[in-house]
Design a protein around this motif. Structure first.
Motif, PDB file in Angstrom:
ATOM      1  N   LEU A  44      80.465  38.762  38.654  1.00  0.00           N
ATOM      2  CA  LEU A  44      79.859  39.547  37.575  1.00  0.00           C
ATOM      3  C   LEU A  44      78.338  39.467  37.632  1.00  0.00           C
ATOM      4  N   GLY A  45      77.811  38.258  37.856  1.00  0.00           N
ATOM      5  CA  GLY A  45      76.369  38.100  37.928  1.00  0.00           C
ATOM      6  C   GLY A  45      75.765  38.838  39.114  1.00  0.00           C
ATOM      7  N   ALA A  46      76.423  38.765  40.283  1.00  0.00           N
ATOM      8  CA  ALA A  46      75.902  39.420  41.482  1.00  0.00           C
ATOM      9  C   ALA A  46      75.936  40.932  41.359  1.00  0.00           C
ATOM     10  N   VAL A  47      76.948  41.462  40.675  1.00  0.00           N
ATOM     11  CA  VAL A  47      77.006  42.907  40.444  1.00  0.00           C
ATOM     12  C   VAL A  47      75.898  43.329  39.487  1.00  0.00           C
ATOM     13  N   LEU A  48      75.725  42.546  38.425  1.00  0.00           N
ATOM     14  CA  LEU A  48      74.757  42.919  37.394  1.00  0.00           C
ATOM     15  C   LEU A  48      73.321  42.837  37.892  1.00  0.00           C
ATOM     16  N   VAL A  49      73.022  41.836  38.739  1.00  0.00           N
ATOM     17  CA  VAL A  49      71.636  41.665  39.179  1.00  0.00           C
ATOM     18  C   VAL A  49      71.167  42.853  39.998  1.00  0.00           C
ATOM     19  N   GLN A  94      71.707  45.796  39.181  1.00  0.00           N
ATOM     20  CA  GLN A  94      71.490  46.877  38.227  1.00  0.00           C
ATOM     21  C   GLN A  94      70.366  46.573  37.236  1.00  0.00           C
ATOM     22  N   VAL A  95      70.053  45.293  37.059  1.00  0.00           N
ATOM     23  CA  VAL A  95      69.141  44.877  35.994  1.00  0.00           C
ATOM     24  C   VAL A  95      67.981  44.091  36.586  1.00  0.00           C
ATOM     25  N   ASP A  96      66.801  44.245  36.021  1.00  0.00           N
ATOM     26  CA  ASP A  96      65.636  43.470  36.425  1.00  0.00           C
ATOM     27  C   ASP A  96      65.813  42.020  35.983  1.00  0.00           C
ATOM     28  N   ALA A  97      65.790  41.106  36.954  1.00  0.00           N
ATOM     29  CA  ALA A  97      66.006  39.690  36.659  1.00  0.00           C
ATOM     30  C   ALA A  97      64.712  38.943  36.371  1.00  0.00           C
ATOM     31  N   GLY A  98      63.590  39.645  36.277  1.00  0.00           N
ATOM     32  CA  GLY A  98      62.301  38.983  36.110  1.00  0.00           C
ATOM     33  C   GLY A  98      62.202  38.098  34.886  1.00  0.00           C
ATOM     34  N   VAL A  99      62.906  38.466  33.811  1.00  0.00           N
ATOM     35  CA  VAL A  99      62.807  37.678  32.583  1.00  0.00           C
ATOM     36  C   VAL A  99      63.309  36.255  32.784  1.00  0.00           C
ATOM     37  N   LEU A 100      64.265  36.074  33.708  1.00  0.00           N
ATOM     38  CA  LEU A 100      64.795  34.735  33.942  1.00  0.00           C
ATOM     39  C   LEU A 100      63.751  33.790  34.519  1.00  0.00           C
ATOM     40  N   ARG A 101      62.731  34.325  35.150  1.00  0.00           N
ATOM     41  CA  ARG A 101      61.697  33.473  35.736  1.00  0.00           C
ATOM     42  C   ARG A 101      60.932  32.703  34.665  1.00  0.00           C
ATOM     43  N   TYR A 102      60.983  33.191  33.431  1.00  0.00           N
ATOM     44  CA  TYR A 102      60.318  32.487  32.349  1.00  0.00           C
ATOM     45  C   TYR A 102      61.241  31.473  31.677  1.00  0.00           C
ATOM     46  N   ILE A 103      62.537  31.635  31.857  1.00  0.00           N
ATOM     47  CA  ILE A 103      63.509  30.764  31.208  1.00  0.00           C
ATOM     48  C   ILE A 103      63.901  29.598  32.105  1.00  0.00           C
ATOM     49  N   VAL A 104      64.057  29.862  33.392  1.00  0.00           N
ATOM     50  CA  VAL A 104      64.552  28.852  34.319  1.00  0.00           C
ATOM     51  C   VAL A 104      63.703  27.583  34.341  1.00  0.00           C
ATOM     52  N   PRO A 105      62.344  27.665  34.375  1.00  0.00           N
ATOM     53  CA  PRO A 105      61.576  26.420  34.391  1.00  0.00           C
ATOM     54  C   PRO A 105      61.867  25.505  33.213  1.00  0.00           C
ATOM     55  N   VAL A 106      62.145  26.084  32.047  1.00  0.00           N
ATOM     56  CA  VAL A 106      62.464  25.267  30.881  1.00  0.00           C
ATOM     57  C   VAL A 106      63.761  24.497  31.120  1.00  0.00           C
ATOM     58  N   PHE A 107      64.778  25.172  31.649  1.00  0.00           N
ATOM     59  CA  PHE A 107      66.046  24.514  31.946  1.00  0.00           C
ATOM     60  C   PHE A 107      65.863  23.410  32.982  1.00  0.00           C
ATOM     61  N   LEU A 108      65.092  23.695  34.022  1.00  0.00           N
ATOM     62  CA  LEU A 108      64.942  22.737  35.109  1.00  0.00           C
ATOM     63  C   LEU A 108      64.131  21.519  34.687  1.00  0.00           C
TER      64      LEU A 108
END
Length: 255
Positions: free
Chosen positions: A93-98, A100-114
């Motif tokens: 599901l994630g690979a199909v969606l990516v 279709q959708v701009d994943a740039g917003v995750l670049r701001y979220i991932v560092p917080v998780f890591l």
């Protein structure tokens, strides 16, 4: 630079060597993409081809690590079959969606998780090889595993660490056992993502299989190394991989 989809010999040799290092790191602590993705982009691959080709080599390296951990008695395949099915679907599901959708917003979220994950590894007394009382049953852990799988198909960095730390913190696994079972789940998400990226024509096959050979060699060496030394080597490498991946993502954001 990669000017066509038929790489030159020198590039294949160089990428094989990089993949050995990435496979070694990934088999112990996760985060092999921290090594591999910059190398693929520097070689001239467009981002979508870099992601798909990296998934292919990661699939082989992670599968080799999983095999070694399984032989060492650290992977519960039968007990985790429902989770395997779930994470496969989540990654698809994630690979199909990516695509279709701009994943740039995750670049701001991932560092917080890591950063949070690195802090957990550093501060938590539970990050040892001793099993602890589980906080979630396998069924209760399913939504967590599914979310991580979706993330891996959609974006990817840090997936191995997410699986490992959640298995330690929520399922009560000792660190080495958590690493082994994380490889089973991560190999499954890689299989799913590779299928989707392959259908989308986003894999450079010659380069990917060359790196896969290197990743398998690195994964074989690294998983044996981790089983021999346990938490005393896995924990510091997880910290380094988490902070290194965070630093790279933050640097890319600023750049």
């Amino acid at each position: 630079m990669l000017e066509s989809l038929t790489p030159e010999i020198w590039l294949l040799v160089a990428m094989f060597g990089v993949a050995v290092l990435a496979g070694f790191i990934d088999s112990i602590a996760g985060g092999g993409g921290l090594v591999m993705m910059p190398a693929l982009l520097a070689a001239g691959l467009p981002p979508h081809l870099a992601i798909g080709t990296n998934k292919l080599q990661s699939l082989f390296g992670t599968s080799m690590s999983c095999w070694n951990y399984w032989k060492g008695g650290l992977v519960d395949v039968r007990g985790n079959l429902p989770l395997v099915a779930l994470v496969f679907c989540g990654s698809v599901l994630g690979a199909v969606l990516v695509q279709q959708v701009d994943a740039g917003v995750l670049r701001y979220i991932v560092p917080v998780f890591l950063i949070g994950m690195a802090a957990y590894v550093i501060l938590s007394p539970r990050m040892t090889d001793e099993d602890a009382q589980e906080r979630l049953s396998r069924k209760g852990y399913a939504p967590v595993a599914g979310s991580i799988a979706f993330y891996d198909g959609f974006f990817g960095p840090g997936t191995g660490q997410f699986f490992t730390t959640s298995l330690v913190g929520l399922r009560g696994h000792g660190l080495t056992r958590a690493t082994g079972n994380a490889k089973l789940l991560n190999a499954t998400t890689n299989w799913a993502a590779v299928l989707i990226f392959a259908v989308g024509g986003k894999v450079v096959w010659i380069l990917g299989f060359t790196m896969a050979a290197g990743a398998m060699l690195g994964g074989y060496i690294g998983s044996h190394f981790a089983m021999r030394h346990g938490a005393k080597i896995i924990r510091p490498l997880m910290i380094v991989a988490s902070l290194g991946l965070t630093a790279k993502i933050v640097w890319d954001m600023l750049a």
